[in-house]
Design an enzyme around this catalytic site. Structure first.
Site, short mmCIF file in Angstrom:
data_model
loop_
_atom_site.label_atom_id
_atom_site.label_comp_id
_atom_site.label_asym_id
_atom_site.label_seq_id
_atom_site.Cartn_x
_atom_site.Cartn_y
_atom_site.Cartn_z
N HIS A 1 -0.15 -3.79 -1.88
CA HIS A 1 -1.14 -3.01 -1.13
C HIS A 1 -0.57 -2.36 0.13
CE1 HIS A 1 -4.18 -5.97 -3.12
NE2 HIS A 1 -3.82 -5.02 -3.94
N CYS B 1 1.78 12.88 13.21
CA CYS B 1 3.09 12.90 12.56
C CYS B 1 4.14 13.55 13.47
CB CYS B 1 2.96 13.69 11.26
SG CYS B 1 4.51 13.95 10.38
N CYS C 1 5.32 16.93 11.55
CA CYS C 1 4.51 18.16 11.38
C CYS C 1 3.26 18.17 12.24
CB CYS C 1 4.11 18.32 9.91
SG CYS C 1 2.77 17.20 9.42
N GLU D 1 -10.06 -23.91 -2.13
CA GLU D 1 -11.26 -24.06 -2.98
C GLU D 1 -10.99 -23.42 -4.35
OE1 GLU D 1 -14.14 -21.82 -0.77
OE2 GLU D 1 -13.25 -19.89 -1.33
N CYS E 1 -2.43 -24.25 2.33
CA CYS E 1 -1.09 -24.13 1.73
C CYS E 1 0.04 -24.35 2.73
CB CYS E 1 -0.93 -22.81 0.99
SG CYS E 1 -1.20 -21.36 1.99
#
Ligand code: BV8
Ligand code: ZN
Length: 268
Positions: A128, A175, A178, A243, A259
């Protein structure tokens, strides 16, 4: 999960890991929770009065680029203050152990916080994108950017408790090449994932002989389909989560708990 159940699951998974030759690890927002980064669908999935998923769309950016940029500036700033946790570090150790034994390791993440990279993981496939990439809406140039604030116009903005303000387009990130308006280098809902990443992940899903799926609610597609596809090949998949999830029934093993605590018990 009862303690004896957990310890027997941990013993089983440690054994499977010993004989695995290609481990595929899939991670979601839950692996960064203990670094202090709110998950998407937990309580943290809210910013001001908005559900994160309603701001992570091209429509939202088109309608109100200032609001979307406040949201992403806030997340960039938060992530830059956070550190990788013991779960990220355990995956770096696992990668080094497997590579030292001439075995294979692949890490595929849905996360955009770059904590795997900052922890030292080498092979990272980002499904992603990243909070620290920008894409120019005009010339399409993609850049790595860790500036904080990303532009003057966003300095001090984006606080969750603040009111929405309208920042003029000219004061939003522009940017260097540009002068066009740049957008966060993430994949929004309704946008396709990078084809080359998808092809690589398809290869990994079909080659691995063990899969860890860590800290994901398995709600977002196509990411949610990968671990069940490994199961469908008859290979063991281990789910690390606090869960049960939408995909739990298709996985062989469940290591229940945060974890950052459970992963280090599996990876010496
Ligand atoms: C696509 C970047 C093809 C942005 C993200 C209508 C039109 C178009 C598409 C769709 C549509 N309807 C549905 C779709 C498909 C859509 C989708 O899946 N929607 C969902 C909501 C149903 N997918 C897409 O749009 C994808 N593109 O399909 O393209 C296409 C194109 C056009 C038309 C049709 C098809 C693009 C999806 C990518 C979206 N971008 N992120 C940003 O970050 O701002 S996804 C976003 O959700 C994050 O990346 C996040 O990682 C991801 C998934 O969430 P999780 O990681 O699972 O996090 P979550 O909070 O949900 O869960 C956390 C888990 O951790 C929980 O289970 C929790 O229990 C656990 N946990 C918590 N603490 C711990 C823990 N576990 C262990 N230890 C802990 N301590
Ligand atoms: Zn440009």
């Amino acid at each position: 999960m009862m303690l004896e159940k957990l310890s027997s699951e941990i013993a089983k998974v440690r054994n499977i890991l010993k004989t695995a030759s290609h481990v595929l690890v899939l991670t979601g927002a839950g692996i960064s929770a203990e670094s202090g980064i709110p998950t998407f669908r937990g309580a943290g999935g809210l910013w001001r009065k908005y559900d994160a998923t309603s701001l992570a769309t091209p429509q939202a950016f088109r309608q109100n680029p200032a609001l979307v940029w406040e949201f992403y500036h806030y997340r960039r700033e938060l992530v830059l203050k956070c550190e990788p946790n013991a779960a990220h570090v355990a995956l770096v150790k696992l990668e080094n152990q497997l590579l030292n034994d001439n075995k294979k390791f692949s890490l595929v993440t849905q996360n955009v916080d770059d904590l795997h990279f900052r922890a030292g993981s080498k092979t990272i496939y980002r499904l992603h994108g990243s909070l620290f990439e920008t894409i120019c809406t005009k010339c399409k140039v993609r850049k790595h950017n860790v500036d904080n604030p990303i532009c003057k116009g966003l300095e001090g903005k984006g606080l969750p408790e603040a009111e929405d303000i309208s920042i003029p387009l000219k004061d939003l990130p522009r940017c260097d090449e540009c002068g066009g308006l740049v957008r966060p280098g993430v994949v929004w809902f309704g946008e396709s994932l990078d084809q080359s990443v998808l092809e690589k992940v398809d290869e990994l899903v079909n080659e691995c002989d063990l899969c860890f799926v860590i800290g994901t609610s398995s709600v977002v597609y196509p990411a949610a389909a990968f671990a069940p596809q490994v199961s469908a090949r008859g290979k063991p998949v281990v789910e690390f989560n606090v869960e049960g999830t939408a995909a739990s029934s298709s996985f062989l093993h469940h290591i229940e708990g945060p974890c950052a605590k459970t992963l280090p018990l599996i990876i010496e």
